[in-house]
Structures are given as C-alpha cells and as structure tokens.
Design an enzyme around this catalytic site. Sequence first.
Site, PDB file in Angstrom:
ATOM      1  N   GLY A  50      23.615 -29.842  26.465  1.00  0.00           N
ATOM      2  CA  GLY A  50      24.160 -30.334  27.733  1.00  0.00           C
ATOM      3  C   GLY A  50      25.350 -29.480  28.161  1.00  0.00           C
ATOM      4  O   GLY A  50      25.877 -28.698  27.363  1.00  0.00           O
ATOM      5  N   LEU A  75      29.449 -42.542  15.707  1.00  0.00           N
ATOM      6  CA  LEU A  75      29.712 -42.946  17.089  1.00  0.00           C
ATOM      7  C   LEU A  75      31.202 -43.242  17.231  1.00  0.00           C
ATOM      8  O   LEU A  75      31.852 -43.625  16.260  1.00  0.00           O
ATOM      9  CB  LEU A  75      28.920 -44.213  17.435  1.00  0.00           C
ATOM     10  CG  LEU A  75      27.401 -44.125  17.438  1.00  0.00           C
ATOM     11  CD1 LEU A  75      26.810 -45.465  17.882  1.00  0.00           C
ATOM     12  CD2 LEU A  75      26.908 -43.011  18.351  1.00  0.00           C
ATOM     13  N   LEU A  89      19.114 -40.829  24.871  1.00  0.00           N
ATOM     14  CA  LEU A  89      18.575 -39.640  25.559  1.00  0.00           C
ATOM     15  C   LEU A  89      19.182 -38.362  24.993  1.00  0.00           C
ATOM     16  O   LEU A  89      19.276 -37.362  25.696  1.00  0.00           O
ATOM     17  CB  LEU A  89      18.878 -39.705  27.068  1.00  0.00           C
ATOM     18  CG  LEU A  89      18.633 -41.017  27.823  1.00  0.00           C
ATOM     19  CD1 LEU A  89      18.998 -40.845  29.298  1.00  0.00           C
ATOM     20  CD2 LEU A  89      17.181 -41.466  27.725  1.00  0.00           C
ATOM     21  N   SER A  91      18.367 -36.146  22.587  1.00  0.00           N
ATOM     22  CA  SER A  91      17.683 -35.071  21.850  1.00  0.00           C
ATOM     23  C   SER A  91      17.433 -33.813  22.677  1.00  0.00           C
ATOM     24  O   SER A  91      16.927 -33.889  23.786  1.00  0.00           O
ATOM     25  CB  SER A  91      16.332 -35.588  21.362  1.00  0.00           C
ATOM     26  OG  SER A  91      15.647 -34.560  20.691  1.00  0.00           O
ATOM     27  N   ALA A 130      14.121 -42.596  24.776  1.00  0.00           N
ATOM     28  CA  ALA A 130      13.382 -41.584  25.520  1.00  0.00           C
ATOM     29  C   ALA A 130      12.474 -40.852  24.546  1.00  0.00           C
ATOM     30  O   ALA A 130      12.887 -39.915  23.874  1.00  0.00           O
ATOM     31  CB  ALA A 130      14.351 -40.604  26.169  1.00  0.00           C
ATOM     32  N   TYR A 161      10.523 -31.943  16.692  1.00  0.00           N
ATOM     33  CA  TYR A 161      10.648 -32.806  17.878  1.00  0.00           C
ATOM     34  C   TYR A 161       9.552 -33.872  17.897  1.00  0.00           C
ATOM     35  O   TYR A 161       9.835 -35.061  18.055  1.00  0.00           O
ATOM     36  CB  TYR A 161      10.582 -31.939  19.132  1.00  0.00           C
ATOM     37  CG  TYR A 161      10.833 -32.682  20.416  1.00  0.00           C
ATOM     38  CD1 TYR A 161      12.026 -33.358  20.631  1.00  0.00           C
ATOM     39  CD2 TYR A 161       9.873 -32.702  21.422  1.00  0.00           C
ATOM     40  CE1 TYR A 161      12.264 -34.031  21.831  1.00  0.00           C
ATOM     41  CE2 TYR A 161      10.112 -33.372  22.625  1.00  0.00           C
ATOM     42  CZ  TYR A 161      11.300 -34.038  22.819  1.00  0.00           C
ATOM     43  OH  TYR A 161      11.525 -34.700  24.001  1.00  0.00           O
ATOM     44  N   LYS A 165      10.491 -37.714  17.321  1.00  0.00           N
ATOM     45  CA  LYS A 165      10.307 -38.791  18.304  1.00  0.00           C
ATOM     46  C   LYS A 165       9.355 -39.860  17.782  1.00  0.00           C
ATOM     47  O   LYS A 165       9.516 -41.049  18.098  1.00  0.00           O
ATOM     48  CB  LYS A 165       9.816 -38.210  19.633  1.00  0.00           C
ATOM     49  CG  LYS A 165      10.918 -37.519  20.437  1.00  0.00           C
ATOM     50  CD  LYS A 165      12.036 -38.484  20.825  1.00  0.00           C
ATOM     51  CE  LYS A 165      13.151 -37.827  21.610  1.00  0.00           C
ATOM     52  NZ  LYS A 165      14.360 -38.691  21.692  1.00  0.00           N
TER      53      LYS A 165
END
Length: 325
Positions: A50, A75, A89, A91, A130, A161, A165
Amino acid sequence: MGMEKVILPKSLEGKTVLVAGAAGFVPSHVCELYVGLGAKVIGLDNFVTGTEANLTGLKSNSLFDFRECNIFESLPSFSGENIDYIFSLASPASPVDFSKIPMDIMRVNSEGTRFLLELAKEKKARFLEASTSEVYGDPEVHPQTEDYVGHVNPIGPRACYDEGKRFAEAMCTVYKNFHGVETRIVRIFNTYGPRMRPDDGRVIPNFINQAMNDQDISVYGDGSQTRSFCFVTDLVQAMHYVMHSPVDTPVNIGNPDEYTILEAAKFIIDVMGSNSKITHLPLPKDDPKKRRPDITKLQSFSDYVPQVGFREGLLETVEFFKSCV
Ligand code: UDP
C-alpha cells in the site's frame, strides 16, 4: 423461493469500521465509501504494498484514523474502543508479489487474520474476509460457482496466496462455528481502477503503461486465457452488500464480462489510440486458463449490477496512471 434483498444502511454515523490494509488499492476505496456514510474508519497498513498516496484524500477527513502497524506481528490496542465492522483486506494480491514476499502473504492470511478474528470475537464485530477467485485455482468448472471446491496446486508459485486465502476462509468458518463470530467471505475476481500500483505487474496496469508509451504489449502465452474485469467502485459496492447481508458462506464478487487476454490487449490499444504492437512472452506456470464469476448468489440477495463498463473504467484508470507520472 428467492431470498429477501439486502437493504443498505443510509448512514453509518456512530459506527466504527476497521479496515486492515487501508493503504491498498481496493481497501482505500472501501474506506472512502464508509467515511462517506458517516462511519468512523480506522485504517491499518504496513505499507508493504500500500502507499501513503492512496490515503491522501482520506487523511484530510476527520472520520479517518490511520495507525501504521504490521498486523501479522501484532495489532494496536483497541482498549475502550467499539468496533462494529472489520474488513480483512491486508493481503498483497498481485502475482508479482507471490515470488517477492510469499512469507508476508502467508503470515497475513494466517497470523494476521487470526488476530483480526480474535478482535472481532472480543468486540462482537462483524468480520468480512476478502478471499479470492484464486481459491478455485485453474478451474475445471466455468463459470465458477461458490460450491466448486477448486483445483489448486499447493506447492506451485501461486500457492502462498491461493492456500493462504483457503486457510483464511477455513479459519473464518471455525471462528463462526466455534466462537459465534459473524463472518462474511467474498471471493474477489480480477479488479482494476484508480490507485492500482502502476508497477504491480498485473495485466491492466502493464497494458496501460505499455500502450501509454507506445511500447509492445506483453501478452503471456497465446492470449487465449480469459479474465473478467470489474471496476473497483462496483467491486466495493458488492462487498458492501455482502457485509450487510445475512449470508455467511462465500460469495463471488466481480463483473462477469469475460475477455481473452488478447482481446483485452487489442481493446486497450484501441481505447487509448495507441501505436503499440502485441508481443508474446512465455505463459507463467499455473496461470489459470479461464476465469469468470458466476454472480447468481450475490444477485439472489442484492440489487448488485455492475455499473461501469470496460471502456469507461479503462479511461478512468488511464487518467489515474497519467496523474502518477
Ligand atoms: N498477463 C499478460 N501480460 C501481462 C500481465 C499478465 O498476458 O503483462 C496475463 C496473465 O498471464 C494472466 C492474465 O493476464 O493470464 C491476468 O494476470 P494478472 O497478473 O493480472 O492476474 P491473475 O488473474 O493471473 O491473478
């Protein structure tokens, strides 16, 4: 008998929404939707994929609260805070990430997702994972329906991945069944639009960048493999429907408009009025040959209809990429 259609809330004032991966492409649009509805939105990201730039608009909004952290380590403390909705969301999701940061991908979908599910349990928050069309692997069923259990190579280049998931879906289901957490699972199909990383390596950014610079368009293999491309605002609307629905089993979300990659290349050249030529490069291992969501389930409980066509969506994406250079 048809299911009752979800009625979306007109306002979420007074609610708090946690978005893990907020600085990512799709999540930044989720944050925007929810601050637009009046919710307080807490965004988390470690900026592995990101970007700060994706948060520019949000950071000037007093309803948005950003906390930098790595959710698979720990966290931040939410002691004394209410949380009503959690969007998982975080990943990385581009095939180029699979070879660069596979451990991050596996850890965020296991340890990171577990931390978020624990938080959902503690706060009695509704939790949306997600997931992805990648759980179907290279599918033998076309179009893909949610009851298809998939055809995944557990040791292939996409496994970090795909299996990440699949594990995350399994863990959501355990938290639902054993801990009473209200979980929702969406399986996201190919999505594009503003705030995609221009260098993310996926087909739409690659083709747009190449067409913009009159470079050869890199079609992998013969280009007969298919994908179905959804514009990001349509995708986020579908997620919003699922979050507010009673459906706690996986739901495909995307746009069933299917193209071969060669067709997509030609379409992009045409839409952009580019002088690029098409060149063929080797097809990556385990590249799914066909992909199109069956969205009957989503449409059985919502009024979801994709609004943005491929041409219109591409033009908006091109504008965004131009603004990046
Ligand atoms: N692809 C391509 N040229 C590129 C990038 C991707 O032909 O420069 C193909 C890729 O082989 C795949 C499809 O486009 O068949 C979609 O790839 P992408 O990486 O966008 O995502 P995927 O759907 O494979 O996760």
